[in-house]
Design a protein around this motif. Structure first.
Motif, short mmCIF file in Angstrom:
data_model
loop_
_atom_site.label_atom_id
_atom_site.label_comp_id
_atom_site.label_asym_id
_atom_site.label_seq_id
_atom_site.Cartn_x
_atom_site.Cartn_y
_atom_site.Cartn_z
N UNK A 156 0.83 -1.20 0.00
CA UNK A 156 0.00 0.00 0.00
C UNK A 156 0.87 1.25 0.00
N UNK A 157 0.27 2.37 -0.36
CA UNK A 157 1.00 3.63 -0.34
C UNK A 157 1.33 4.01 1.09
N UNK A 158 2.59 4.39 1.33
CA UNK A 158 3.04 4.67 2.68
C UNK A 158 3.13 6.17 2.91
N UNK A 159 2.95 6.59 4.18
CA UNK A 159 3.12 7.99 4.53
C UNK A 159 4.61 8.30 4.61
N UNK A 160 4.95 9.56 4.78
CA UNK A 160 6.35 9.95 4.84
C UNK A 160 7.03 9.27 6.03
N UNK A 161 8.30 8.93 5.90
CA UNK A 161 8.99 8.25 7.01
C UNK A 161 9.30 9.21 8.14
N UNK A 162 9.62 8.70 9.32
CA UNK A 162 10.05 9.57 10.42
C UNK A 162 11.38 10.23 10.08
N UNK A 163 11.66 11.34 10.74
CA UNK A 163 12.92 12.04 10.49
C UNK A 163 14.03 11.57 11.43
#
Length: 509
Positions: free
Chosen positions: A28-35
């Protein structure tokens, strides 16, 4: 539907330690990763967590690993008589697939194997001494204990076969939110039952004799966990597995795995002691509010703090092991969880063994035993006594006989007194002592293990130690938490706490 038992060969063919393939279904499409991610502790658990977190979240995230001491934690070496020796965790089971994968990936190699021999000591005399001949050992054990020894191996293998399902779950990206859920997925109610009865109770229900438990099983639990057969059944089975054949270690020292994982994860090592973690809200440039974990620490320059999206605690949160406090959490997070850690003192001695201490008249020149295990008797003030080899076997190395000074490792619950050393050794020229809070006290009644999830994005790796403490258990927990953190960050609930993997995989196919 029960997952079929997989043999080691099947696991190797499927490549279950390879982290590449997850699922046959489209991702599935993933949200932005943690910084930013913080890992607190640079033992095998913390460095493995950094490795797997990098694997899950990619190169864009900054990973900081906090460690006030040496990288490796309870994996440590000491120099004596011109060589380095293992002072902490020493052996790895041949079915520890994560550790095998680490060694291969890092370009390390197993240490050269040198045959060993075992004896059992009751505090007054040697009760059993292993022969050089397998058939002699077999008939000795058969004569004294019947088929108890063979049945014990089969019993342990049955438990290991179930537990090794974890590698297939992790290969396909599945994780668990608690230790109990992980164990239940692997072994169903049988594993939960083992956690709630002593090893002695579990084995006597299987028909093992009390004599066999006293003479064979107790010495194994004493050398591996410094405790008796009254530890809970699951950790007892892990202990018995640790007495099997094919055990190995890493050439140059097991702590090389930790250093290698830290380097290859491209993490930044921060030599500091973490004092507290708080939950905080900060406004963003877009006018929204973001939540972070503020990690407060002390290094050589003084006090400092940093903000992180995800934090993994890879050090025990128990009295005597941690001073980390938590603030701003609802419900509150305790600084110390119930239970305590068992002290085990490792004393390295370069000296000449006193044969009369072992109650034997055998000449030292003929005594080729390397590992002396002890029964749970009042006469035993030690848990084990072993002749040890360097972490790297140099060319031409030959283990000295007992008639010559060599390096011995003594495990004991308390530091050895001068009188005790004099009883055990005719003479010695150097000693080195390490006092480890090495593993939990595995007493019943079993309390539910501490949680893996302390807060939304705050995780506790060492919760797994209350099932069993071992290098591979820490690596399994590290893999589980990296997957858990990834799925919770990307809101992939379908990858968490799913027990029937066989059915789910068939559906994806």
């Amino acid at each position: 539907m029960q997952l079929p038992v997989l043999t080691l060969r099947s696991l190797l063919v499927l490549g279950l330690w390879n982290s590449g393939r997850r699922s046959l279904a489209s991702a599935p499409e993933l949200r932005h990763p943690p910084q930013k991610i913080a890992v607190i502790g640079a033992g095998i658990g913390g460095t493995a967590a950094a490795h797997y977190l990098r694997q899950e979240f990619g190169d864009g995230v900054k990973i900081d690993v906090f460690e006030p001491g040496a990288v490796g934690g309870r994996l440590a070496t000491v120099k004596m008589a011109g060589h380095e020796y293992e002072m902490g965790g020493s052996v790895i089971h041949p079915l520890n697939l994560h550790m095998k994968h680490f060694v291969e990936r890092l370009g390390l190699s197993p240490k050269q194997d040198i045959p060993s021999k075992m004896a059992i000591f009751d505090g007054n005399e040697i009760m059993f001494e292993e022969s050089d001949w397998f058939i002699v050992n077999f008939f000795r054990l058969l004569w004294r204990y019947g088929f108890n020894f063979l049945r014990m191996q089969m019993w342990v293998e049955g438990i290991l076969d179930k537990f090794m399902r974890i590698y297939q779950y992790q290969q396909y990206g599945y994780s668990f939110s608690s230790v109990d859920k992980l164990l239940h997925a692997m072994g169903g109610e049988s594993f939960i039952t083992l956690m709630n009865q002593t090893l002695e109770e579990a084995m006597m229900k299987e028909g093992f004799s009390q004599t066999f438990l006293n003479d064979i099983v107790a010495p194994i639990t004493r050398v591996n966990y410094g405790q008796s057969v009254r530890i809970h059944g699951f950790v007892g089975a892990v202990s018995l597995a640790g007495a099997g054949s094919g055990l190995w270690s890493v050439d140059g020292g097991n702590n090389k795995v930790c250093a290698g994982l830290l380097y290859h994860s491209k993490s930044e090592l921060i030599s500091a002691n973490v004092t507290s973690i708080s939950f905080t809200l900060r406004p963003s440039k877009k006018g929204t509010t973001n939540s972070f974990y503020e990690v407060n620490y002390v290094d050589e320059s003084g006090s400092a703090h940093s903000l992180y999206d995800i934090v993994v605690i890879a050090t025990p949160l128990h009295e005597g092991k941690s001073d980390i406090t938590f603030s701003g959490f609802s419900p509150p997070i305790p600084s110390h969880y119930p239970g305590r850690y068992q002290q085990t003192v490792a004393t390295m001695v370069h000296g000449l063994l006193n044969m009369s201490y072992l109650g034997t008249t055998e000449p030292a020149s003929d005594f080729t035993v390397t590992d002396i295990l002890t029964t749970d008797s009042k006469g035993s003030f030690i848990n084990s006594l072993s002749a040890v080899d360097p972490v790297h076997i140099p060319d031409g190395y030959k283990r000295p006989p007992a008639s010559q000074p060599k390096v011995w490792k003594v495990f004991s619950p308390q530091p050895l007194t001068q009188q005790q050393l004099q009883n055990m050794f005719v003479s010695w020229d150097s000693t080195s002592e390490a006092r480890w809070l090495a593993y939990p006290v595995y007493r019943l009644p079993y309390r539910k293990s501490p949680p893996f999830i302390l807060h939304d994005r705050l995780y506790y790796l060492n919760a797994v130690e209350w099932a069993a403490s071992a290098m591979e258990m820490s690596a399994i927990s590290a893999r589980n938490l990296a997957l858990l953190a990834h799925h919770r960050w990307h809101q992939q609930a379908g990858k968490i706490d799913q027990e029937d993997l066989h059915t789910r995989l068939r559906g994806e196919l």
